[in-house]
Design an enzyme around this catalytic site. Structure first.
Site, PDB file in Angstrom:
ATOM      1  N   ASP A 305       0.827  -1.219   0.000  1.00 44.48           N
ATOM      2  CA  ASP A 305       0.000   0.000   0.000  1.00 44.48           C
ATOM      3  C   ASP A 305       0.859   1.266   0.000  1.00 44.48           C
ATOM      4  O   ASP A 305       0.614   2.203  -0.762  1.00 44.48           O
ATOM      5  CB  ASP A 305      -0.939   0.011   1.215  1.00 44.48           C
ATOM      6  N   MET A 335       0.154  25.121  13.892  1.00 46.46           N
ATOM      7  CA  MET A 335       0.220  24.394  12.626  1.00 46.46           C
ATOM      8  C   MET A 335       1.009  25.168  11.573  1.00 46.46           C
ATOM      9  O   MET A 335       1.859  24.613  10.885  1.00 46.46           O
ATOM     10  CB  MET A 335      -1.197  24.100  12.104  1.00 46.46           C
ATOM     11  N   ASP A 354       1.043  36.486   9.602  1.00 44.28           N
ATOM     12  CA  ASP A 354       0.080  36.480  10.709  1.00 44.28           C
ATOM     13  C   ASP A 354      -0.458  37.903  10.858  1.00 44.28           C
ATOM     14  O   ASP A 354      -0.113  38.777  10.060  1.00 44.28           O
ATOM     15  CB  ASP A 354       0.742  35.970  12.006  1.00 44.28           C
ATOM     16  N   VAL A 411      -5.152  29.666   9.624  1.00 38.75           N
ATOM     17  CA  VAL A 411      -5.623  30.616  10.643  1.00 38.75           C
ATOM     18  C   VAL A 411      -6.665  29.912  11.508  1.00 38.75           C
ATOM     19  O   VAL A 411      -6.932  28.727  11.325  1.00 38.75           O
ATOM     20  CB  VAL A 411      -6.202  31.910   9.992  1.00 38.75           C
ATOM     21  N   GLU A 413      -9.957  28.345  13.203  1.00 42.81           N
ATOM     22  CA  GLU A 413     -10.958  27.503  12.533  1.00 42.81           C
ATOM     23  C   GLU A 413     -12.304  28.247  12.437  1.00 42.81           C
ATOM     24  O   GLU A 413     -13.190  28.062  13.284  1.00 42.81           O
ATOM     25  CB  GLU A 413     -11.094  26.196  13.334  1.00 42.81           C
ATOM     26  N   LYS A 418     -11.653  32.501   7.354  1.00 43.96           N
ATOM     27  CA  LYS A 418     -10.932  31.884   6.231  1.00 43.96           C
ATOM     28  C   LYS A 418     -11.378  32.526   4.908  1.00 43.96           C
ATOM     29  O   LYS A 418     -10.550  32.806   4.043  1.00 43.96           O
ATOM     30  CB  LYS A 418     -11.112  30.361   6.242  1.00 43.96           C
ATOM     31  N   SER A 440      -9.291  21.458   9.862  1.00 48.93           N
ATOM     32  CA  SER A 440      -9.454  20.056  10.260  1.00 48.93           C
ATOM     33  C   SER A 440     -10.917  19.642  10.260  1.00 48.93           C
ATOM     34  O   SER A 440     -11.213  18.446  10.334  1.00 48.93           O
ATOM     35  CB  SER A 440      -8.819  19.799  11.624  1.00 48.93           C
ATOM     36  N   HIS A 461      -4.577  18.799   4.798  1.00 54.29           N
ATOM     37  CA  HIS A 461      -4.766  18.621   6.239  1.00 54.29           C
ATOM     38  C   HIS A 461      -3.552  17.934   6.873  1.00 54.29           C
ATOM     39  O   HIS A 461      -3.330  16.744   6.677  1.00 54.29           O
ATOM     40  CB  HIS A 461      -6.044  17.795   6.455  1.00 54.29           C
TER      41      HIS A 461
HETATM   42  P1  NAD Z   1      -3.429  28.476  16.381  1.00 54.66           P
HETATM   43  O1  NAD Z   1      -4.446  29.155  17.200  1.00 54.66           O
HETATM   44  O2  NAD Z   1      -2.219  27.921  17.038  1.00 54.66           O
HETATM   45  O3  NAD Z   1      -2.919  29.461  15.244  1.00 54.66           O
HETATM   46  C1  NAD Z   1      -3.738  30.256  14.433  1.00 54.66           C
HETATM   47  C2  NAD Z   1      -2.924  31.467  14.001  1.00 54.66           C
HETATM   48  O4  NAD Z   1      -3.668  32.174  13.018  1.00 54.66           O
HETATM   49  C3  NAD Z   1      -2.637  32.445  15.131  1.00 54.66           C
HETATM   50  O5  NAD Z   1      -1.258  32.707  15.186  1.00 54.66           O
HETATM   51  C4  NAD Z   1      -3.411  33.680  14.712  1.00 54.66           C
HETATM   52  O6  NAD Z   1      -2.805  34.903  15.125  1.00 54.66           O
HETATM   53  C5  NAD Z   1      -3.410  33.533  13.218  1.00 54.66           C
HETATM   54  N1  NAD Z   1      -4.415  34.343  12.547  1.00 54.66           N
HETATM   55  C6  NAD Z   1      -5.663  34.647  12.952  1.00 54.66           C
HETATM   56  N2  NAD Z   1      -6.248  35.460  12.051  1.00 54.66           N
HETATM   57  C7  NAD Z   1      -5.358  35.653  11.058  1.00 54.66           C
HETATM   58  C8  NAD Z   1      -5.383  36.407   9.863  1.00 54.66           C
HETATM   59  N3  NAD Z   1      -6.442  37.117   9.511  1.00 54.66           N
HETATM   60  N4  NAD Z   1      -4.288  36.392   9.088  1.00 54.66           N
HETATM   61  C9  NAD Z   1      -3.199  35.681   9.444  1.00 54.66           C
HETATM   62  N5  NAD Z   1      -3.133  34.980  10.573  1.00 54.66           N
HETATM   63  C10 NAD Z   1      -4.194  34.957  11.380  1.00 54.66           C
HETATM   64  O7  NAD Z   1      -4.206  27.355  15.583  1.00 54.66           O
HETATM   65  P2  NAD Z   1      -3.649  25.992  14.950  1.00 54.66           P
HETATM   66  O8  NAD Z   1      -3.779  24.928  15.946  1.00 54.66           O
HETATM   67  O9  NAD Z   1      -2.348  26.262  14.334  1.00 54.66           O
HETATM   68  O10 NAD Z   1      -4.742  25.701  13.832  1.00 54.66           O
HETATM   69  C11 NAD Z   1      -4.791  26.424  12.640  1.00 54.66           C
HETATM   70  C12 NAD Z   1      -5.685  25.702  11.637  1.00 54.66           C
HETATM   71  O11 NAD Z   1      -5.194  24.371  11.464  1.00 54.66           O
HETATM   72  C13 NAD Z   1      -7.132  25.543  12.038  1.00 54.66           C
HETATM   73  O12 NAD Z   1      -7.929  25.634  10.898  1.00 54.66           O
HETATM   74  C14 NAD Z   1      -7.183  24.149  12.618  1.00 54.66           C
HETATM   75  O13 NAD Z   1      -8.460  23.574  12.540  1.00 54.66           O
HETATM   76  C15 NAD Z   1      -6.235  23.430  11.719  1.00 54.66           C
HETATM   77  N6  NAD Z   1      -5.633  22.208  12.265  1.00 54.66           N
HETATM   78  C16 NAD Z   1      -5.220  22.149  13.552  1.00 54.66           C
HETATM   79  C17 NAD Z   1      -4.646  20.992  14.043  1.00 54.66           C
HETATM   80  C18 NAD Z   1      -4.162  20.909  15.465  1.00 54.66           C
HETATM   81  O14 NAD Z   1      -3.819  19.803  15.919  1.00 54.66           O
HETATM   82  N7  NAD Z   1      -4.072  22.017  16.179  1.00 54.66           N
HETATM   83  C19 NAD Z   1      -4.482  19.880  13.208  1.00 54.66           C
HETATM   84  C20 NAD Z   1      -4.890  19.975  11.888  1.00 54.66           C
HETATM   85  C21 NAD Z   1      -5.459  21.138  11.432  1.00 54.66           C
END
Ligand code: NAD
Length: 730
Positions: A305, A335, A354, A411, A413, A418, A440, A461
C-alpha cells in the site's frame, strides 16, 4: 531452460559471482536465484577442490541497479500454514549455499553497488568482507517493520558480529535502514568507496589478504571465538536477559507484536548453540511468521500500500508534475509554524503571515528552535541553518505574498475568517497559485465559496506535530479539479510526507473515524467498564494510545465544539442528530473543569510539566465500575470494529477513493494498529481465535457485536456484499 540468475565469471584468478536475474528488473530470493546460486557455488567449490591455486578469492556482486531486493514478498504473502515445511526447506537450502560460500576456504567479498535490504544484506553478511559504493541507497535488515525476521542468516550472523544486545537493539528489532556511511559506522560494511572504484576495491582487498588464512574465514568459524558481550550464560548477560521480554512487552504496551518476539527468541536461543543449529532455529522462527497473518497484514500496508501511494497511485493521470517554489503560509500558530518548517526544509521559499509581525516571528522561532537542536547534536551546520532560516520570511503584510505559487492557510478555525483571508490574498498571489487550507473540520466545498477559483481550492490537512507526523490528508471539494489534486500531491511528496486523497465530507476521513474510536471507548465508561481496562484494551489491540489518554490529548472542549458544529450542520440540512453516550462523558468532564492535558487535568492528572501523573481519582465516583466486567476481547474488538466499519462506510460513500489510502491513512494518521495492516486490511485479514481468516469471519464478528452492543456494529452493505461473494477489499 531458464537463464541463470547468477553469472560465474573468472578473470585474473578472481571469481565474480554476478547476481543478475534476467527475468526481473531487481534480484530477489526466488527459485531462479536459489538454483543459480547453488550451482555457481558448487562450481566454485569444485574448482577450488580441483585447481585451488588458480583462485585467489571471490567477489559477490550485482548486475542490477540495486544489489539485491530481498525476499519475494508477493510470493511469501501467499503462504499458508500447510506450506510451512516447504518454506523451511527452501530457506534452509538458500542458507546452505551461503554457508558453503562462507566456508569455501577462499576470501569472499561482497561488492555492494546499491540497495541491500533484508535478504540482500544477508547475502553480503555471509561474505568475509563488505565494500559498499557511496550513494543515497539503503542498507539494513528492515524485516521487523514488515512483520518478519531476518531469517537468511541475518539474526545468527549479526548476533555473532556485534553481540546480542547491540544486534537486537541497533539492527534487528527496529530494522533501521542506513545509508552506506551509516552502515560503515555501524560496522555492517567494512569500506565505502566511489561507485566506479567498487570492483577494484573488492579485488584490492582480495590481493591484500593473500596468504592470510584467517581472512578467508568468519570470526565464528575460528578457534576460540566468543560472542562479543558474552553468551547468554555469561554473568553480565545473564543479569540482563530475563528483563528483555518484559521490556519489549512494555515498549509495545502489551500488544501482540509477533516479529520482535520471534527475533528476540531466535537471537537468544541461537546464541547458546553452534552456528548451524542457530541458523536452523532462526529459520523455524521465520517460517512461523511467514505462514502467520500478521506478516501479511504488515506487508500489505507497509510494502504494497505504501509503495502504491509513494508511486503516485492516487494521482490523477496525465498531469505534468508541478514544482512549488514560493509558499504562502497564513497563520503562524502551532500548525502554520510547522508547515513553514517542513516547506522550507524542502527548499521552498516561505512567506509566513500572521496578523502582527510579532506573531509571525514567533512562528518562525519554531524553526529556529528545531534547527538549534539539530545544530547542537551535530546534525547540521551553521551555514545550512542560516540558509534554511533565510527561506522563511515572517510578515504582517499581504504585499509580501506576491509571487507565491502555493497557499497553505492555517488561521483560526472559522469559515468567515478563512473566507476573509482568502479574499485578501487571492489578488496578490500568482493567478494560478494552488489554494490550500489546513482546516481540520470545515467543509472544503464551503470554504471554496470564498475564492474566485474554487477549482484550484483544496484541503491540505496536516497532523500535529507537523514536523513528526508522516501523513497529510488531501481533501477534494466538489469543484476541485484533477490538476489541483495532482499539484497538492506533488507538494506533499516534495516535503517528504505521505499523502492520501479523500473527498469532502464531515470530518473528512481521519477525524471522522477517530471520532468513532473515541466515542466507543468513552461510552464504555458509562457502561461501568474499569477505566484502566479501556485504555489497556486499546494498547493491547495495538493502538499507540489508550482512549482516555487520547481524549485528554485531543482536548474535550475541542471535541464538544466540533460536535456542536456538526449537530448544527446536520439539523440545518433537515437531518436528526443521534446522540451517543460519549457526549455525556465529555460534558460531565468539562463541567468538572477537566478538559484534558492542556487544562492540566482530564481523565488523568498532569504535573506542572504536563507529564501524566495518574488517573483522576474522582472518575470512579462519576462513572462507577460495574460488578461484572465485559469480556476483554470484546473491548478490544469494539475499538477496532468501530474504526474499520466506519472506514467501510467511507469507501461506500465515496469519501475514500482507494484501499491503500484507507490502510495507510488509518495507521499514519489516527493510530490504527499497524499489526492489523490498517482499517481495511484488518477486515481482509481478520483472524478469529480458532484460526478462521478473512472478510466473512470479520462480518460474523461484527454481527455478534451488533447483537451484544448495538446496531452501530451492523455490517454496512458493501461489507455484506464482499462477504457473500467471498471477495476481499482491493
Ligand atoms: P493556532 O491558534 O495555534 O494558530 C492560528 C494562528 O492564526 C494564530 O497565530 C493567529 O494569530 C493567526 N491568525 C488569525 N487570524 C489571522 C489572519 N487574519 N491572518 C493571518 N493569521 C491569522 O491554531 P492551529 O492549531 O495552528 O490551527 C490552525 C488551523 O489548522 C485551524 O484551521 C485548525 O483547525 C487546523 N488544524 C489544527 C490541528 C491541530 O492539531 N491544532 C491539526 C490539523 C489542522
Amino acid at each position: 531452460m531458464t537463464e541463470s540468475a547468477v553469472r560465474y565469471e573468472k578473470a585474473d584468478g578472481i571469481v565474480n559471482l554476478v547476481i543478475d536475474d534476467p527475468s526481473q528488473s531487481a534480484n530477489t530470493m526466488n527459485q531462479a536465484y536459489r538454483d543459480s546460486m547453488e550451482k555457481a557455488v558448487n562450481q566454485l567449490v569444485d574448482e577450488i577442490a580441483s585447481d585451488g591455486d588458480s583462485i585467489k578469492g571471490v567477489i559477490v556482486s550485482s548486475g542490477k541497479k540495486m544489489f539485491f531486493a530481498g525476499g519475494d514478498l508477493k510470493l511469501m504473502t501467499q503462504a499458508t500454514p500447510a506450506d510451512a515445511d516447504d518454506i523451511f526447506e527452501n530457506i534452509e537450502s538458500i542458507k546452505a549455499t551461503l554457508r558453503k560460500l562462507e566456508t569455501c576456504g577462499k576470501p569472499v567479498v561482497a561488492a555492494i553497488n546499491g540497495a541491500a535490504l533484508g535478504g540482500g544484506l544477508e547475502i553480503a553478511l555471509s561474505c568475509h568482507h563488505r565494500v559498499a559504493a557511496e550513494g543515497g541507497y539503503e542498507i539494513g535488515l528492515p524485516e521487523a517493520t514488515l512483520g518478519l525476521l531476518p531469517g537468511g542468516g541475518g539474526v545468527t550472523r549479526t548476533v555473532r558480529m556485534f553481540g546480542l544486545q547491540d544486534a537486537l537493539m541497533g539492527i534487528l528489532l527496529q530494522g533501521p535502514r542506513m545509508k552506506p556511511a551509516q552502515a560503515l559506522e555501524k560496522g555492517l560494511v567494512d569500506e565505502v568507496v566511489a561507485p566506479d572504484a567498487l570492483l577494484d576495491a573488492a579485488k584490492a582487498w582480495i590481493e591484500s589478504v593473500q596468504g592470510d588464512e584467517e581472512a578467508a574465514t568468519q570470526p565464528w568459524d575460528r578457534k576460540g571465538y566468543k560472542i562479543p558481550g558474552g553468551a547468554p550464560s555469561s554473568p553480565k548477560l545473564a543479569q540482563f536477559l530475563p528483563a528483555f521480554p518484559s521490556n519489549l512487552r512494555k515498549q509495545v504496551k502489551g500488544a501482540d507484536f509477533r516479529a520482535p518476539k520471534n527475533i528476540m527468541a531466535a537471537a537468544v536461543e541461537g546464541a547458546q548453540v553452534d552456528f548451524d543449529t542457530a541458523s536452523r532455529i532462526e529459520s523455524r522462527y521465520l517460517v512461523e511468521l511467514v505462514v502467520g497473518q500478521q506478516f501479511k497484514n504488515m506487508t500489505q500496508a507497509f510494502f504494497f500500500d505504501l509503495g502504491s501511494i509513494n508511486a503516485g497511485g492516487s494521482r490523477p493521470e496525465g498531469i505534468e508534475p508541478r514544482k512549488f517554489t514560493k509558499v504562502a503560509v497564513l497563520g503562524a500558530g502551532m500548525m502554520g509554524a510547522g508547515i513553514a518548517y517542513v516547506s522550507a526544509k524542502a527548499g521552498m521559499e516561505v512567506v509566513l503571515k500572521d496578523v502582527s509581525l510579532e506573531a509571525a516571528e514567533k512562528g518562525k522561532a519554531y524553526s529556529e528552535k528545531l534547527l538549534a537542536k539539530q545544530l547542537e547534536k551535530g546534525r547540521t551546520t551553521q551555514e545550512k541553518v542560516d540558509e534554511f532560516l533565510g527561506r522563511i520570511k515572517p510578515t504582517d503584510d499581504y504585499a509580501d505574498l506576491e509571487g507565491c505559487d502555493l497557499v497553505v492557510e492555517a488561521v483560526f478555525e472559522s469559515v468567515e475568517l478563512k473566507h476573509q483571508v482568502f479574499g485578501e490574498l487571492e489578488p496578490i498571489v500568482n493567478a494560478d497559485a494552488l489554494l490550500g487550507s489546513n482546516t481540520s473540520t470545515l467543509p472544503i466545498t464551503e470554504l471554496a465559496e470564498g475564492v474566485k477559483r474554487p477549482e484550484d481550492f483544496i484541503g491540505i490537512h496536516f497532523f500535529s506535530p507537523v514536523d513528526k507526523m508522516p501523513l497529510v490528508e488531501i481533501i477534494a471539494g466538489e469543484k476541485t479539479n484533477d490538476a489541483t489534486i495532482a499539484g497538492a500531491l506533488d507538494y506533499v511528496q516534495a516535503i517528504k510526507k505521505t499523502p492520501i486523497v479523500v473527498n469532502d465530507s464531515r470530518g473528512f476521513f481521519t477525524s471522522r473515524v477517530i471520532g468513532q474510536f473515541v466515542n466507543e471507548g468513552l461510552s464504555m465508561l458509562t457502561e461501568g467498564v474499569a477505566p484502566t481496562s479501556i485504555d489497556r484494551a486499546a494498547t493491547q489491540a495495538g493502538f499507540p494510545t489508550g482512549v482516555l489518554q487520547l481524549s485528554d490529548e485531543l482536548n474535550l472542549e475541542l471535541m464538544k465544539k466540533i460536535r456542536i458544529a456538526s449537530k448544527t450542520a446536520v439539523e440545518a440540512e433537515g437531518g436528526t442528530w443521534v446522540p451517543v453516550p460519549a457526549e455525556d462523558v465529555i460534558d460531565a468532564m468539562i463541567d468538572e473543569g477537566r478538559s484534558g492535558r492542556l487544562a492540566g487535568k482530564g481523565f488523568f492528572d498532569y504535573d506542572e510539566n504536563g507529564k501524566r501523573a495518574g488517573l483522576w481519582e474522582g472518575l470512579a465516583e462519576k462513572f462507577p465500575v460495574a460488578d461484572e466486567q465485559p469480556d476483554f476481547r470484546d473491548l478490544k474488538d469494539r475499538l477496532i470494529f468501530s474504526m474499520s466499519l466506519d472506514t467501510v462506510r467511507c469507501l461506500e460513500e465515496g469519501v475514500l477513493r482507494t484501499v491503500p489510502d484507507a490502510n495507510i491513512g488509518s495507521i499514519f494518521g489516527i493510530g490504527f494498529p499497524p499489526m492489523l495492516g490498517g482499517a481495511i486490511q484488518a477486515i481482509n485479514g481478520w483472524e478469529t481465535p480458532d484460526g478462521r481468516i478473512g472478510v466473512e469471519a470479520f462480518t460474523e464478528r461484527a454481527q455478534e457485536l451488533a447483537q451484544k452492543y448495538g446496531e452501530r456494529f451492523e455490517p454496512p452493505a458493501l461489507l455484506l456484499e464482499k462477504a457473500k461473494n467471498g471477495e476481499k477489499f482491493a
